[in-house]
Design a protein around this motif. Sequence first.
Motif, mmCIF file in Angstrom:
data_model
loop_
_atom_site.group_PDB
_atom_site.id
_atom_site.type_symbol
_atom_site.label_atom_id
_atom_site.label_comp_id
_atom_site.label_asym_id
_atom_site.label_seq_id
_atom_site.Cartn_x
_atom_site.Cartn_y
_atom_site.Cartn_z
ATOM 1 N N ALA A 47 0.803 -1.220 0.000
ATOM 2 C CA ALA A 47 0.000 0.000 0.000
ATOM 3 C C ALA A 47 0.833 1.266 0.000
ATOM 4 N N PRO A 93 2.993 4.123 -1.036
ATOM 5 C CA PRO A 93 3.443 4.660 -2.320
ATOM 6 C C PRO A 93 4.933 4.981 -2.341
ATOM 7 N N THR A 94 5.546 5.160 -1.188
ATOM 8 C CA THR A 94 6.968 5.499 -1.187
ATOM 9 C C THR A 94 7.837 4.302 -0.833
ATOM 10 N N ALA A 144 7.997 2.744 2.016
ATOM 11 C CA ALA A 144 8.594 2.953 3.342
ATOM 12 C C ALA A 144 8.418 1.755 4.264
ATOM 13 N N ILE A 145 7.545 0.836 3.886
ATOM 14 C CA ILE A 145 7.214 -0.262 4.800
ATOM 15 C C ILE A 145 7.917 -1.554 4.393
ATOM 16 N N LYS A 149 10.984 8.104 5.032
ATOM 17 C CA LYS A 149 10.356 7.962 3.718
ATOM 18 C C LYS A 149 8.844 8.147 3.780
ATOM 19 N N PHE A 193 2.999 10.374 5.176
ATOM 20 C CA PHE A 193 1.828 10.521 6.038
ATOM 21 C C PHE A 193 0.509 10.455 5.279
ATOM 22 N N CYS A 194 0.518 9.661 4.215
ATOM 23 C CA CYS A 194 -0.670 9.592 3.374
ATOM 24 C C CYS A 194 -1.765 8.748 4.006
ATOM 25 N N GLY A 195 -1.385 7.874 4.932
ATOM 26 C CA GLY A 195 -2.396 7.067 5.605
ATOM 27 C C GLY A 195 -2.869 5.871 4.818
ATOM 28 N N ASN A 196 -2.267 5.627 3.697
ATOM 29 C CA ASN A 196 -2.744 4.506 2.899
ATOM 30 C C ASN A 196 -2.480 3.166 3.593
ATOM 31 N N CYS A 197 -1.409 3.104 4.373
ATOM 32 C CA CYS A 197 -1.127 1.866 5.101
ATOM 33 C C CYS A 197 -2.232 1.608 6.132
HETATM 34 S S1 SF4 Z 1 1.495 6.839 5.820
HETATM 35 FE FE1 SF4 Z 1 1.915 4.665 5.534
HETATM 36 S S2 SF4 Z 1 1.532 4.291 3.367
HETATM 37 FE FE2 SF4 Z 1 1.737 6.515 3.607
HETATM 38 S S3 SF4 Z 1 3.900 6.963 3.227
HETATM 39 FE FE3 SF4 Z 1 3.696 6.648 5.437
HETATM 40 S S4 SF4 Z 1 4.134 4.494 5.751
HETATM 41 FE FE4 SF4 Z 1 3.749 4.748 3.561
#
Ligand code: SF4
Lengths: 371, 371, 435, 435
Positions: free
Chosen positions: A225, A227-228, A230-231, A248, A251-255
């Motif tokens: 999920a 986009p960067t 980071a996970i 990375k 803070f989009c919250g998609n995770c």
């Molecule tokens: S909020 Fe979650 S999905 Fe969005 S960039 Fe951060 S770790 Fe990745």
Amino acid sequence: MGYDPKDPLKDRITDIGPKDYKEFLPSVIKENYGKWLYHEILEPGVLMHVSETGAKVYTVRVGGCRLMSVTHIREICEISDKHCDGYLRFTTRNNVEFMVDDEAKLKPLMDDLEGREFAGGSKKFPRGGTGAGLTNIVHTQGWIHCHTPAIDASGVVKAVMDELYDDFQDMRFPAQVRISLACCLNMCGAVHCSDIAILGIHRMPPMLDHEHLDNMCEIPLAIAACPTGAIKPATVNGKKSVAVKNEKCMFCGNCYTMCPSMPLADEEGSGVALLVGGKISNRISQPKFSKVVVPFIPNEPPRWPSTVEAIKKILYAYVDDAKKYERLGDWAERIGWERFFEKTELPFTGHLIDDYRFAYTTWRQSTQFKF
Amino acid sequence: MGYDPKDPLKDRITDIGPKDYKEFLPSVIKENYGKWLYHEILEPGVLMHVSETGAKVYTVRVGGCRLMSVTHIREICEISDKHCDGYLRFTTRNNVEFMVDDEAKLKPLMDDLEGREFAGGSKKFPRGGTGAGLTNIVHTQGWIHCHTPAIDASGVVKAVMDELYDDFQDMRFPAQVRISLACCLNMCGAVHCSDIAILGIHRMPPMLDHEHLDNMCEIPLAIAACPTGAIKPATVNGKKSVAVKNEKCMFCGNCYTMCPSMPLADEEGSGVALLVGGKISNRISQPKFSKVVVPFIPNEPPRWPSTVEAIKKILYAYVDDAKKYERLGDWAERIGWERFFEKTELPFTGHLIDDYRFAYTTWRQSTQFKF
Amino acid sequence: MTKRKTPMLDELEKGKWPSFISDMKQEAEAREKTSVDLQTPKECVDDLLGLLELTYVDKVVHWKHGGIVGVFGYGGGVIGRYCDRPDEFPGVRDFHTMRVNQPSSKFYSTEYLRQICELWERRGSGLTNMHGSTGDIILLGTTTPQLEEVFWELTDNLDQDLGGSGSNLRTPSCCIGKARCEFACYDTQAICTDFTMEYQDELHRPAFPYKFKFKFDGCPNGCVASIARSDMSIIGTWRDDIRIDQEAVKAYVGGELKPNGGAHSGRDWGAFDIQKEVVDLCPTGCMGWDGSKLNIDNKECTRCMHCINVMPRALRIGEDTGASILFGAKAPILEGAQMSTLTVPFMKIEEPYEELKDLVEKVWDYWSEEGKNRERLGELMQREGFQKFLEVCELDADPRMIQEPRSNPYIFWKEEDVEGGWDRDIKAFRKKHQK
Amino acid sequence: MTKRKTPMLDELEKGKWPSFISDMKQEAEAREKTSVDLQTPKECVDDLLGLLELTYVDKVVHWKHGGIVGVFGYGGGVIGRYCDRPDEFPGVRDFHTMRVNQPSSKFYSTEYLRQICELWERRGSGLTNMHGSTGDIILLGTTTPQLEEVFWELTDNLDQDLGGSGSNLRTPSCCIGKARCEFACYDTQAICTDFTMEYQDELHRPAFPYKFKFKFDGCPNGCVASIARSDMSIIGTWRDDIRIDQEAVKAYVGGELKPNGGAHSGRDWGAFDIQKEVVDLCPTGCMGWDGSKLNIDNKECTRCMHCINVMPRALRIGEDTGASILFGAKAPILEGAQMSTLTVPFMKIEEPYEELKDLVEKVWDYWSEEGKNRERLGELMQREGFQKFLEVCELDADPRMIQEPRSNPYIFWKEEDVEGGWDRDIKAFRKKHQK
Ligand code: SF4
Ligand code: SRM
Ligand code: SRM
Ligand code: SRM
Ligand code: SRM
Ligand code: SF4
Ligand code: SF4
Ligand code: SF4
Ligand code: SF4
Ligand code: SF4
Ligand code: SF4
Ligand code: SF4
């Protein structure tokens, strides 16, 4: 009769769609459907549409919270029954429109609406929202119902609209001004193309509930999920979980959307960003995106004073300076963004410089600028 | 005296840089350095600059091939010695400028220049290239020297300039028109910001010389060079080599730059693309990129008639239709690209729609268009 | 007469525009006849014509890929080139070009040019490019053994160095500037020479991730195209008012002076209309004309040069001049073409240029450290973001650097931006928020 | 009076704008007093207020993540929601919303609304959103067992279906259009209803990679914001001439008619100036006013609506009307927000809308096949390119689809584009070109 849990498929009706709109049209609308010739705004919140048949429909538009109780809706129905033959409509920005087919019916309707107040003293049916002025703030769930909000919705809207109340009832702006609110980056609404957008944002990377993460989430989906990227998968205290490379994270919250064990919301981290200058209409200039001009304002319930203040600064700098018919974004582009920040007295920070996919296209490749 | 291969470091001088420009300034230039007040174009190719000291310098600009023999340079020197006290300069677009400090010296200089022709009949020193007209075509090596060209350079330029010769000697255009040529996507020159750019392009994926590839190239570098990730390692007939996923190739030639065993050039595959509407100056509008409007024209040596024809179509459609001071790109934007294709009679094909990094920003998000 | 028949090339002798073929033929002939003790194949120009004719037939170039040659101690200045048909065209078997660092804005004395000609006739092909796209004098084609010879003669006899190639600083170049242009906001020639001298080491010895180019434009007209073609573009501008001579304005309006210095005189555009041609075209709308006085609201002017270009005798650039500094232009390989991005809106440009050199060095340090192999500065800027670049340059963000603020809300906040930092306690959270 | 003290929320009862807190309190009170046989917790509104007050203190939302609930056979229409403090606020332990498909352009009879109220008072929280951002009637909060009950009553008694959620077609919506607007270029209400009925299956049963939205704007003014908020935006336009009533134009100029229908009457903008306010603002410059006649060069008009908006009594949209079809708008997740891209410049919009439905289905087939999980159409279009999308739509490329042609030369040529294809023989090549 009624639903029977033991036989859920009994009498089951599906796929019947919405009610037929034709059932709900007042007769003057039905009779003049497609025949309208022109309109006039008689005063703020009052429209007159004239048909080629000579018929006229008078519309009174009133603002309101889209969060409505059935008690309130019943009051609306009562008014409509009294004045409008039992029909009414809602606009695409959550205003209510009462329509009458005779000018004589207008005054009683307006008087009736005007008199009604909530127990706390606020107006139930402020008239306005037309023409070159302010209309209702389109917004989302906020703390009332959603799980990802960074800010409340209805409360912020109330605080802003109280302060801008007079402009809802006036038409003194250079052009229409559309304010919208979305409580997180999912942006449920057209806030990315609004004259002024109030956006809830997070600033903390997801918190990881390692203990339950593997139970609650599909780890590969959570990883995918982001986009960067980071996970990453990780094992924490012997349990399968994930690790987030905080630098990375944007803070989009998609995770979190994919995995409940990765909440982002935080008292200090979450708050308001303001975007401005977007538009939808193709009038004169093409539709355009709103731009981030205030990267962060802390959450200040119950009345978000700093947010309200910043919006007023922007709005009135525009109202004072723009030309007739000029939308907020067109104004900012005409005077230049360097002037925009000067005139609105907003600080410009590096956060406002794009670093996402199309970043380069927003930098300045020219020597044209104003000192 | 002289270089001694046996003792290469003897008398070795390094890092002395270029000649000091001050040694090369004619005295009227030296004396009025930084004092110029204004200029006037007396006639095509003839500039007069006036200094606050009252001094004037008259410049005669002549076109030419930047590919010059020493014989030709010596002829230039001879002219300069005769009329200009032994000084001259070259412009940033490979024109030659002869300067005199007295109007009386102008006519003899011009007459002298005008009379000179090559054995084949072409002019040696066409006067022009000033003001709102056409100047010299900036170009690159082409088949004369480089290893990656898709087209020739000097030959194409000659063919185009012969056809546009009169406009080099005139100033009847709405604004200046800069034509540039680059023989491959490396684009040695500012062709990406030219009014009209002639660009050599390949359309065949690299040919793989498997037999020698591993010897000639650093395979990992070749793989890394590909911006689309089209290249993978492979073993062919027992030899280490690479494989190219042809559908992912966009013919940029970067692999060939890194690996000689991957040539792209081909008789059918390589040819000309035309880009238009770029500019460098900040005058009125900001600098902008040229846009691809003709995706491919076959190589047609010796005189590239289809290329010449397409350029003329574009140029004269612009000249006929644009407003005074309007650069080609500004014109296209004002009338709209749909009109551009109509007026220039160029076919519009899917190849012209961007599909690279910023593609989305070039699509139309509006209902504003012309039928 | 050339050795071989070149029917296709002969077509390029026709027409009025100077024919490079005719010129090559005249050189081929001159070499045939010359008494000079040629150190390179006498027939090299002839063979080059033959090779080119063959290429016109084949439509595929006949040069081999690259070739690592050069002069001792330098990593640039020579482009190696070998022909892929040495059997047939031995005169151009090895045919390397040498890039000779041109003088600032390309003024020459005939004396100097003749020295170059003499040298290149003897030790090269006798063919040149005046000039290459970067600005160098291109000596077009010599043999490997001659490279050192030419270098020795250039430096020892002509007091002249090579220009750049490879992952070096490339030969800086500039517009004509104060030498003959009334619009020059700083001395482009002086700084171009100064920077070239200051960075000789960077110019000659590859230590960068890739090439790096300086170009100096004296004003926003951009006559050396720096915004499109240089990793660092220095473009003149001013920060005070445009100087107006109202009498001269009237003379333009009255038709006594030719607009734009006569640049449009090839067509009848009608009488000069100051309202339509100047005031209405001003991109900021900051001008006014009341029939007798031209008014400029200089605070709103973006110094686009249009009004000054149209009325050079009435309007002059301001007196508090300097330059805007932009970074990152390049051709399309790999990530697409870029123009330079405005980074320092205004800087005074005065000898010894310390502020600017400081900036250059900060940028080089960063790029040398972070840039990948063959990554241009502009690509690095895109990869790491403009905010990062500003940190490197030790500059504060300014709306002048951008065309518009970001429209996406994807801000990379840093931990220090958030009161209390990022550390959180899931246990404390779960106390307030049950699972 | 609410059960708990809500000092922060009480602040939101002040001020003139309608207070949702006051309304919630009135509903809490009504529930307290009602004689209706409530099927959901009587105190749910009270608890909601309490929970909200707590949230105002904590500044972190108190709802848990998602919750998979729904009605049998449907994959959408219900948003599950559980409170993370059920101990303290049991009335909102489960508090799911139901999305009810609104009628086209949201006209209602009071009779119908009262039925909804009656149902939702009894079986829900008595709170709604009129309406949600997509357009649905949002019934805000009920318990799990009530979901099927509400659905049954809606369908069986009210003849009313749910709207969309999940990876479905979402509830289509439209502007008021021909019902009350003189600018409507096609019947937005009719087609909105038709499409909703045609695609009931897609609306209720998730079979797409992600959500998909239709929105219908009657003209380029865009009152339902389709260009920003729908994967497929249908925006009315016309292809013949704007109809002009020259007498009415004069009436505007003479001040007898109020410009823009009186939209600017809150300020004194001075007398109407047709030149400044209309002709000069026309984005294409295709209008002229000679003091008595307004002229429009319709061929150059881009139908931006400005002149018509300003003078609705003098100017009318053309008669050969239809719509432009655009694709791909969406909010920022993941690749950044998008607006829809013009794909079909003009299509007639007439029942039974076959041409448009054909197009829809081609697009869905493509997206269903190629779209990744949670990839919106707009993202797929970006990933695979607009040319690919045109192939899918079986449309020819047209400059109207783009803002400008590509500036990079990175064209993905196909083998069939090249005469003779891509097969080459390195041996043949080496014969001409030695290594
Ligand atoms: S909020 Fe979650 S999905 Fe969005 S960039 Fe951060 S770790 Fe990745
Ligand atoms: C009722 C409503 C349609 C509906 O189906 O509900 C509607 C109705 C009208 N719109 Fe609208 N618009 C409505 C939402 C919109 C929106 C959508 C939005 O804001 O989310 C837009 C796009 C906004 C944007 O560009 O960001 C919109 C952009 C316009 C415009 C273009 C204005 C501009 O300057 O760009 C016009 C033309 C005009 O105002 O002259 C217009 C004109 C009109 C007219 C005059 C059309 C007509 O002749 O009847 C109607 C009355 C205007 C008024 O209120 O002053 N309508 N209008 C919507 C009322 C919303 C509300 O309650 O405030
Ligand atoms: C000699 C030269 C500088 C040099 O160092 O060699 C030069 C010289 C002048 N330029 Fe230039 N420009 C020169 C290359 C350029 C370039 C670079 C290029 O083309 O590669 C540009 C940018 C082109 C672009 O925007 O794409 C350039 C854009 C201008 C402009 C802006 C014109 C515009 O309409 O955008 C002006 C202003 C004007 O013409 O009024 C200008 C004005 C001038 C003036 C009038 C300046 C002056 O007062 O002396 C000079 C004579 C102009 C003329 O030729 O009509 N010069 N000028 C270059 C001549 C090139 C040639 O041989 O043709
Ligand atoms: C000679 C010259 C063209 C000319 O005929 O004028 C030239 C010739 C070559 N250039 Fe260039 N470039 C020349 C100016 C430029 C310019 C223009 C400029 O400097 O203002 C550019 C565009 C600006 C820029 O730097 O981006 C340019 C962008 C390239 C590129 C693409 C770089 C990029 O980042 O996109 C390459 C490819 C590479 O570096 O691998 C390249 C590579 C080459 C090579 C070395 C071929 C190669 O792939 O290794 C060419 C050698 C040709 C030969 O056989 O002589 N050349 N090259 C120019 C240098 C002459 C001089 O020193 O004055
Ligand atoms: C209820 C509503 C907001 C409102 O208060 O009005 C809403 C609420 C939610 N939206 Fe939305 N969206 C709502 C209209 C929109 C719109 C506006 C529109 O449809 O015109 C958008 C922007 C347009 C678009 O589709 O892109 C929108 C873009 C999103 C997104 C981002 C999708 C994207 O591709 O960028 C998400 C995130 C997701 O899908 O995972 C989302 C997800 C959600 C979820 C389901 C939360 C989630 O992460 O799962 C929210 C549930 C809230 C709740 O608890 O009730 N919602 N959502 C709107 C639906 C009401 C209705 O049916 O009428
Ligand atoms: S914007 Fe975000 S928080 Fe608000 S309703 Fe939509 S998904 Fe929920
Ligand atoms: S453009 Fe390409 S082919 Fe031409 S000189 Fe430059 S690198 Fe060589
Ligand atoms: S030409 Fe470019 S895209 Fe094609 S394989 Fe080579 S590097 Fe890759
Ligand atoms: S860039 Fe400016 S200063 Fe330099 S030559 Fe051109 S007009 Fe003159
Ligand atoms: S320089 Fe350009 S922006 Fe400034 S006043 Fe002149 S025309 Fe206007
Ligand atoms: S979009 Fe056009 S047709 Fe629809 S309501 Fe708005 S103005 Fe009228
Ligand atoms: S609709 Fe717009 S583009 Fe067309 S004539 Fe009117 S103002 Fe001009």
